[in-house]
Design a protein around this motif. Structure first.
Motif, PDB file in Angstrom:
ATOM      1  N   HIS A 670      13.006   4.321 -18.716  1.00 27.95           N
ATOM      2  CA  HIS A 670      13.148   3.152 -19.583  1.00 27.95           C
ATOM      3  C   HIS A 670      14.553   2.556 -19.507  1.00 27.95           C
ATOM      4  O   HIS A 670      14.708   1.322 -19.605  1.00 27.95           O
ATOM      5  CB  HIS A 670      12.768   3.514 -21.020  1.00 27.95           C
ATOM      6  N   LYS A 671      15.570   3.385 -19.321  1.00 26.94           N
ATOM      7  CA  LYS A 671      16.914   2.857 -19.114  1.00 26.94           C
ATOM      8  C   LYS A 671      16.980   2.039 -17.822  1.00 26.94           C
ATOM      9  O   LYS A 671      17.618   0.980 -17.768  1.00 26.94           O
ATOM     10  CB  LYS A 671      17.928   4.001 -19.034  1.00 26.94           C
ATOM     11  N   THR A 672      16.290   2.512 -16.795  1.00 27.18           N
ATOM     12  CA  THR A 672      16.292   1.794 -15.510  1.00 27.18           C
ATOM     13  C   THR A 672      15.560   0.465 -15.637  1.00 27.18           C
ATOM     14  O   THR A 672      16.004  -0.551 -15.093  1.00 27.18           O
ATOM     15  CB  THR A 672      15.647   2.660 -14.418  1.00 27.18           C
ATOM     16  N   ILE A 673      14.443   0.451 -16.338  1.00 28.13           N
ATOM     17  CA  ILE A 673      13.729  -0.821 -16.560  1.00 28.13           C
ATOM     18  C   ILE A 673      14.661  -1.822 -17.228  1.00 28.13           C
ATOM     19  O   ILE A 673      14.745  -2.990 -16.819  1.00 28.13           O
ATOM     20  CB  ILE A 673      12.472  -0.603 -17.430  1.00 28.13           C
ATOM     21  N   ARG A 674      15.360  -1.359 -18.240  1.00 26.13           N
ATOM     22  CA  ARG A 674      16.269  -2.264 -18.958  1.00 26.13           C
ATOM     23  C   ARG A 674      17.380  -2.776 -18.053  1.00 26.13           C
ATOM     24  O   ARG A 674      17.690  -3.978 -18.047  1.00 26.13           O
ATOM     25  CB  ARG A 674      16.859  -1.536 -20.165  1.00 26.13           C
ATOM     26  N   ARG A 675      17.986  -1.902 -17.278  1.00 24.81           N
ATOM     27  CA  ARG A 675      19.080  -2.302 -16.391  1.00 24.81           C
ATOM     28  C   ARG A 675      18.609  -3.283 -15.330  1.00 24.81           C
ATOM     29  O   ARG A 675      19.242  -4.320 -15.085  1.00 24.81           O
ATOM     30  CB  ARG A 675      19.686  -1.071 -15.711  1.00 24.81           C
ATOM     31  N   VAL A 676      17.503  -2.958 -14.667  1.00 25.23           N
ATOM     32  CA  VAL A 676      17.009  -3.803 -13.579  1.00 25.23           C
ATOM     33  C   VAL A 676      16.596  -5.169 -14.113  1.00 25.23           C
ATOM     34  O   VAL A 676      16.893  -6.211 -13.513  1.00 25.23           O
ATOM     35  CB  VAL A 676      15.843  -3.113 -12.848  1.00 25.23           C
ATOM     36  N   THR A 687      23.901  -4.760  -8.554  1.00 24.19           N
ATOM     37  CA  THR A 687      23.767  -3.692  -9.543  1.00 24.19           C
ATOM     38  C   THR A 687      22.298  -3.345  -9.797  1.00 24.19           C
ATOM     39  O   THR A 687      21.992  -2.216 -10.200  1.00 24.19           O
ATOM     40  CB  THR A 687      24.460  -4.091 -10.853  1.00 24.19           C
ATOM     41  N   ASN A 688      21.412  -4.294  -9.543  1.00 23.02           N
ATOM     42  CA  ASN A 688      19.981  -3.986  -9.590  1.00 23.02           C
ATOM     43  C   ASN A 688      19.635  -2.917  -8.569  1.00 23.02           C
ATOM     44  O   ASN A 688      18.951  -1.927  -8.874  1.00 23.02           O
ATOM     45  CB  ASN A 688      19.193  -5.284  -9.330  1.00 23.02           C
ATOM     46  N   VAL A 689      20.128  -3.086  -7.339  1.00 20.97           N
ATOM     47  CA  VAL A 689      19.853  -2.087  -6.298  1.00 20.97           C
ATOM     48  C   VAL A 689      20.515  -0.763  -6.647  1.00 20.97           C
ATOM     49  O   VAL A 689      19.932   0.315  -6.453  1.00 20.97           O
ATOM     50  CB  VAL A 689      20.320  -2.603  -4.923  1.00 20.97           C
ATOM     51  N   SER A 690      21.734  -0.822  -7.191  1.00 24.85           N
ATOM     52  CA  SER A 690      22.422   0.423  -7.579  1.00 24.85           C
ATOM     53  C   SER A 690      21.615   1.196  -8.621  1.00 24.85           C
ATOM     54  O   SER A 690      21.504   2.428  -8.540  1.00 24.85           O
ATOM     55  CB  SER A 690      23.808   0.091  -8.153  1.00 24.85           C
ATOM     56  N   ALA A 691      21.064   0.475  -9.593  1.00 32.57           N
ATOM     57  CA  ALA A 691      20.266   1.135 -10.624  1.00 32.57           C
ATOM     58  C   ALA A 691      19.044   1.813 -10.017  1.00 32.57           C
ATOM     59  O   ALA A 691      18.671   2.937 -10.408  1.00 32.57           O
ATOM     60  CB  ALA A 691      19.833   0.117 -11.673  1.00 32.57           C
ATOM     61  N   LEU A 692      18.412   1.153  -9.058  1.00 32.84           N
ATOM     62  CA  LEU A 692      17.227   1.742  -8.412  1.00 32.84           C
ATOM     63  C   LEU A 692      17.613   2.948  -7.565  1.00 32.84           C
ATOM     64  O   LEU A 692      16.853   3.923  -7.483  1.00 32.84           O
ATOM     65  CB  LEU A 692      16.529   0.681  -7.564  1.00 32.84           C
ATOM     66  N   MET A 693      18.781   2.901  -6.940  1.00 39.83           N
ATOM     67  CA  MET A 693      19.255   4.064  -6.175  1.00 39.83           C
ATOM     68  C   MET A 693      19.477   5.267  -7.100  1.00 39.83           C
ATOM     69  O   MET A 693      19.102   6.399  -6.774  1.00 39.83           O
ATOM     70  CB  MET A 693      20.546   3.719  -5.444  1.00 39.83           C
ATOM     71  N   GLU A 694      20.099   5.001  -8.259  1.00 42.62           N
ATOM     72  CA  GLU A 694      20.315   6.093  -9.211  1.00 42.62           C
ATOM     73  C   GLU A 694      18.984   6.661  -9.690  1.00 42.62           C
ATOM     74  O   GLU A 694      18.845   7.886  -9.872  1.00 42.62           O
ATOM     75  CB  GLU A 694      21.135   5.577 -10.396  1.00 42.62           C
ATOM     76  N   ALA A 722       7.152  -0.851  -9.087  1.00 45.74           N
ATOM     77  CA  ALA A 722       7.095  -2.175  -9.709  1.00 45.74           C
ATOM     78  C   ALA A 722       8.488  -2.801  -9.776  1.00 45.74           C
ATOM     79  O   ALA A 722       8.654  -4.000  -9.513  1.00 45.74           O
ATOM     80  CB  ALA A 722       6.490  -2.068 -11.106  1.00 45.74           C
ATOM     81  N   LEU A 723       9.498  -2.004 -10.113  1.00 46.35           N
ATOM     82  CA  LEU A 723      10.861  -2.528 -10.213  1.00 46.35           C
ATOM     83  C   LEU A 723      11.429  -2.908  -8.856  1.00 46.35           C
ATOM     84  O   LEU A 723      12.243  -3.844  -8.748  1.00 46.35           O
ATOM     85  CB  LEU A 723      11.773  -1.497 -10.877  1.00 46.35           C
ATOM     86  N   LEU A 724      11.026  -2.206  -7.815  1.00 46.14           N
ATOM     87  CA  LEU A 724      11.530  -2.461  -6.466  1.00 46.14           C
ATOM     88  C   LEU A 724      10.750  -3.563  -5.754  1.00 46.14           C
ATOM     89  O   LEU A 724      11.227  -4.128  -4.769  1.00 46.14           O
ATOM     90  CB  LEU A 724      11.489  -1.170  -5.643  1.00 46.14           C
ATOM     91  N   ALA A 725       9.571  -3.901  -6.254  1.00 45.53           N
ATOM     92  CA  ALA A 725       8.683  -4.836  -5.559  1.00 45.53           C
ATOM     93  C   ALA A 725       9.348  -6.174  -5.233  1.00 45.53           C
ATOM     94  O   ALA A 725       9.190  -6.675  -4.114  1.00 45.53           O
ATOM     95  CB  ALA A 725       7.410  -5.062  -6.383  1.00 45.53           C
ATOM     96  N   PRO A 726      10.091  -6.817  -6.124  1.00 43.68           N
ATOM     97  CA  PRO A 726      10.705  -8.096  -5.753  1.00 43.68           C
ATOM     98  C   PRO A 726      11.727  -7.968  -4.627  1.00 43.68           C
ATOM     99  O   PRO A 726      11.889  -8.892  -3.833  1.00 43.68           O
ATOM    100  CB  PRO A 726      11.385  -8.549  -7.051  1.00 43.68           C
ATOM    101  N   THR A 727      12.402  -6.830  -4.562  1.00 45.06           N
ATOM    102  CA  THR A 727      13.478  -6.648  -3.592  1.00 45.06           C
ATOM    103  C   THR A 727      12.958  -6.237  -2.225  1.00 45.06           C
ATOM    104  O   THR A 727      13.392  -6.768  -1.190  1.00 45.06           O
ATOM    105  CB  THR A 727      14.476  -5.599  -4.115  1.00 45.06           C
ATOM    106  N   ALA A 728      12.037  -5.274  -2.184  1.00 43.71           N
ATOM    107  CA  ALA A 728      11.475  -4.762  -0.925  1.00 43.71           C
ATOM    108  C   ALA A 728       9.952  -4.931  -0.971  1.00 43.71           C
ATOM    109  O   ALA A 728       9.208  -3.956  -1.140  1.00 43.71           O
ATOM    110  CB  ALA A 728      11.869  -3.301  -0.734  1.00 43.71           C
ATOM    111  N   PRO A 729       9.462  -6.159  -0.849  1.00 48.11           N
ATOM    112  CA  PRO A 729       8.051  -6.446  -1.146  1.00 48.11           C
ATOM    113  C   PRO A 729       7.050  -5.779  -0.211  1.00 48.11           C
ATOM    114  O   PRO A 729       5.966  -5.415  -0.652  1.00 48.11           O
ATOM    115  CB  PRO A 729       7.976  -7.971  -1.044  1.00 48.11           C
ATOM    116  N   HIS A 730       7.389  -5.610   1.065  1.00 51.73           N
ATOM    117  CA  HIS A 730       6.426  -5.052   2.013  1.00 51.73           C
ATOM    118  C   HIS A 730       6.259  -3.547   1.796  1.00 51.73           C
ATOM    119  O   HIS A 730       5.138  -3.032   1.704  1.00 51.73           O
ATOM    120  CB  HIS A 730       6.878  -5.300   3.448  1.00 51.73           C
TER     121      HIS A 730
END
Length: 823
Positions: A670-676, A687-694, A722-730
């Motif tokens: 839930h913290k990651t959802i909020r950050r992204v 920082t969106n990508v950084s949050a997903l990496m963490e 779902a959070l990564l879908a906009p960034t890496a859609p394929h």
């Protein structure tokens, strides 16, 4: 002993196959086609369309991949998103290609568009290609002509002879905005000045409106500042100097000044070389010298003429005017530091209170009269111009007027005597739209000896470009030598007439293109008014800051003009604006072929995949600041996506973890959802990508520890996808399908966080000074060491104990205490 051969991986991440698969599927399913009657709230997000130069370079990717990510994010948040694409396909490069390589601009342009369209698709964008516009298509440019006719009917378009910026290399007129430091912005050739009959749009009528940004929701302050400076509003007084004694039709010279309090200090008058009175007032014995000076002055650019480092020159014309405030005869000069395009083209010279005038007067031995007292002035000569304010002296009836009242006192006196009036002046000039080129929209005007200037009737539009024009660098449009185009019948009398052979500035195309996207194939109007009312204005616009005083300003003017013509019902074209930065080469220099640091994205996509390139470009730094390309960086991003792939294909069925770990995973999720979510809202892609990496790091730790159950794992991984879908859609679409979730991930709702579930557990942090308890603080359980120390040192109870003492060290015991050691 030989090692046994490994079995081939059946679940390897094959980016090439995956990206091709999903690009085909999305196209077949028309996934990104936008319905006008969709009941969801609308969101119109537009990115500046490209010029079809022939290849998408990595700079294009840097513009469009983050934009595509944000569009996908908004779609998943429940909006019906319009995200169209087109090509700004008129312009000089196509015509230069025709001259240099013998290929027709149309063929060159369309071949480039076809190639770029296919390259665009490798990004995996959400563009609704049914709405594509190509501005060189008659289907589009006929409406440029229609708008021109509406402007002409309403006194927003006019023809006038005027000095223009001429590029001798491009052989065309340039708008002021296209001249950078005295050179053509495209080829960097020094710009000359010429007098030509030109067509203008009356943008100055909207000067004050263009300074009002209240209708904009979110524009960068730097863009608003650049537009304010370009419009250049100044409040001043227009004063008249008498020349009635010469018996001309003109009885006075009008000057604009923001310092009317200095008018009694005028010792000479300066006219711009282009001023029409120069020729009429010049004495016969001065004509040769004045004409030679004017010719020389007009070869210099405006930037050169205004340069502070350039010695100011000028010559007397053998005439004088009369200062109406004191009756003095004032000699008239022509000087290159005065421009016809600013103010009235005439300047009252007050050398005691203007640096340019002071230097000019000193060189030519002209009087310098102090009329505003400098601080501690002893009544003597000035060593330099005093440009500040002070009490008026040597000013007749206005002597003794204090500086804070001087402007109004002189303005009131001038208006009372009928020798001046308060006025507002603007730096901005009307928009010159004429271009002496072929590859642009023909201006729909004919010239008839009987009827004069005649607009082409609307039912005869479009005026088409002939396909068989000859392309030669003659300085005239190729249309001028095309007899079949030039010679026509007058629409009014039917007699012989000649077509206008200039074409429109290509910024006309982009000034309204956002409207055409709502109904790109509308045949009876430039756009469907109902659809424009439904979709417009644009909710979010993205593009380069270099367009601040050209495209963006022209768009705002066009929209306001269309509003006044009853064509649209809103005031601004773009409610929000975001300017991306520039991507540099690996050497941190601007990419260029000469430096050898240009990156071909096609090669990198083939090797590492579109998603790796997309994600890397968003990770290199804040999007508005730009960053440098790195081969190692994009390879590192590819490795991270492979780790995401590994997470996505794991079978968690054997997991059976503890409740505490499940709750911790839920909290991190839930913290990651909020950050992204917050990062994507703010275009903070890095920082969106950084949050997903963490998040992936946490998931890997959880997996290695086998500390959660299968349901918790699946839920967390589903959220990651779902959070990564906009960034890496394929990549995500493939993992989503493999997980058995309904097609498509890009149609799914965006995850929502729960603040209670995202809240960090808290602890009581003991704060000591030299081992003695001084305070207790409630802090997050995972507080970082530096933050804990900082909080301790800011505690009021600690500050009272360390005052006047030296802090020798600060000891942190994680999760328990901070001890401040002083001596």
């Amino acid at each position: 002993m030989a090692q046994p051969k490994r079995k081939p991986r059946t679940n390897a991440y094959d980016h090439g196959a995956i990206e091709a698969k999903w690009q085909r599927r999305w196209a077949q399913d028309e996934l990104y086609q936008v319905a006008d009657d969709d009941p969801r709230p609308k969101w119109y997000e537009l990115v500046m369309y490209p010029y079809p130069s022939g290849d998408l370079h990595i700079g294009h990717w840097y513009n469009y991949a983050p934009y595509d990510t944000h569009v996908r994010f908004m779609r998943m948040r429940g909006y019906n998103v319009l995200a169209p694409m087109g090509f700004d396909s008129f312009g000089l490069p196509a015509e230069n290609a025709a001259i240099q390589h013998g290929v027709h601009p149309y063929e060159w342009t369309m071949a480039n568009i076809e190639r770029m369209r296919e390259q665009f698709k490798s990004i995996g964008p959400v563009f609704d290609w049914r709405r594509e516009i190509v501005t060189s298509d008659p289907e589009y440019y006929r409406w440029n002509q229609w708008f021109f006719l509406q402007f002409l009917k309403n006194d927003l378009a006019y023809r006038a002879k005027a000095p223009v910026n001429w590029c001798p290399s491009c052989q065309t007129v340039l708008a002021n905005e296209q001249v950078i430091a005295g050179r053509c912005e495209r080829c960097e050739t020094l710009v000359e000045r010429r007098d030509l009959e030109q067509w203008f749009f009356r943008i100055t009528r909207y000067a004050d409106e263009l300074l009002d940004f209240s209708g904009l929701i979110d524009w960068p302050e730097k863009i608003k500042t650049m537009q304010r400076n370009w419009v250049g509003r100044s409040e001043g007084v227009e004063l008249v100097f008498d020349i009635a004694h010469y018996g001309l039709d003109e009885k006075e010279i009008r000057v604009f000044t923001t310092r009317p309090d200095t008018v009694h200090g005028v010792t000479f008058m300066v006219l711009a070389p282009e001023h029409p009175l120069v020729e009429r007032l010049t004495a016969s014995d001065r004509k040769a010298g004045v004409e030679a000076y004017v010719r020389q002055a007009r070869q210099a650019s405006e930037i050169e003429r205004l340069s502070a480092d350039r010695e100011k020159s000028g010559v007397p014309i053998g005439a004088h005017c009369v200062n109406p405030f004191n009756g003095e005869e004032v000699p008239i000069f022509v000087a290159d530091y005065v421009l016809m395009g600013y103010g009235t083209g005439a300047v009252m010279a007050v050398p005691a209170h203007d640096e340019r005038d002071f230097g000019f007067a000193r060189r030519l031995g002209l009087p310098v009269r102090v009329v505003v007292t400098p601080p501690d002035w002893d009544g003597g000569d000035l060593a330099e111009a005093y440009t500040g304010y002070g009490t008026m002296v040597n000013s007749g009836v206005l002597d003794g007027t204090p500086g804070d009242r001087a402007f109004d006192a002189v303005a009131d006196y001038a208006e009372g005597q009928g020798i001046g009036k308060r006025v507002v002046s603007y730096r901005m000039r009307d928009w010159l739209i004429s271009r002496q080129r072929y590859w642009g929209t023909p201006i729909p005007i004919v010239y008839c000896d009987e009827c004069g200037v005649v607009p082409v009737p609307e039912d005869q539009l479009p005026v088409l470009l002939p396909q068989d024009a000859e392309f030669k660098p003659t300085g005239e449009s190729p249309l001028a030598s095309h007899q079949g185009f030039v010679h026509t019948d007058c629409p009014q009398c039917g007699g012989h007439a000649r077509r206008e052979t200039d074409t429109m500035d290509t910024f006309v195309d982009s000034s309204w293109y956002y409207l055409r996207f709502v109904s790109p194939h509308e045949k009876d109007a430039p756009f469907d008014p109902a659809l424009a009312a439904a979709w417009c204005p644009v909710d979010q616009y993205t593009g380069g800051a270099e367009h601040a005083v050209m495209h963006l300003l022209y768009c705002r003017f066009f929209t306001k003009a269309l509003r006044d013509l009853g064509i649209v019902a809103f005031d601004e074209p773009f409610l929000r604006l975001f300017n991306q930065g520039v991507i540099l080469g690996e050497d941190h220099d601007k990419m260029s072929k000469s430096r050898g640091n240009v990156v071909n994205p096609d090669n990198v996509v083939k090797r590492l995949g579109s998603d790796a390139v997309r994600t890397f470009l968003m990770f290199i730094g804040p999007w508005d600041q730009g960053g440098s390309w790195s081969d190692g960086g994009v390879q590192g991003m590819s490795r991270w996506l492979n780790r995401v792939w590994a997470i996505g294909i794991r079978d968690p069925s054997a997991l059976d973890g503890a409740r505490q770990a499940v709750e911790e995973l839920q909290r991190v999720t839930h913290k990651t959802i909020r950050r992204v979510t917050t990062d994507l809202e703010r275009f903070q892609f890095n920082t969106n990508v950084s949050a997903l990496m963490e998040f992936t790091n946490h998931l890997n730790r959880v997996w290695d520890a086998r500390s959660v159950d299968a349901a918790a794992w699946r839920s967390a991984v589903k959220t990651l996808l779902a959070l990564l879908a906009p960034t890496a859609p394929h990549l995500v679409e493939e993992l989503w399908e493999r997980a058995g979730y309904p097609y498509s991930v890009h149609q799914q709702p965006w995850p929502v966080w729960d603040d209670d579930l995202a809240r960090d557990p808290e602890i009581t942090l003991v704060i000591q000074v030299n081992g003695k308890l001084r305070d207790k603080l409630i802090v997050s359980a995972d507080i970082a060491e530096e933050e804990a120390k900082e909080l301790a040192l800011k505690s009021e109870r600690v500050l009272s104990q360390v005052a006047g003492k030296q802090v020798r060290r600060v000891v942190y015991v994680p999760g328990k205490l901070v001890n401040v050691v002083v001596g």
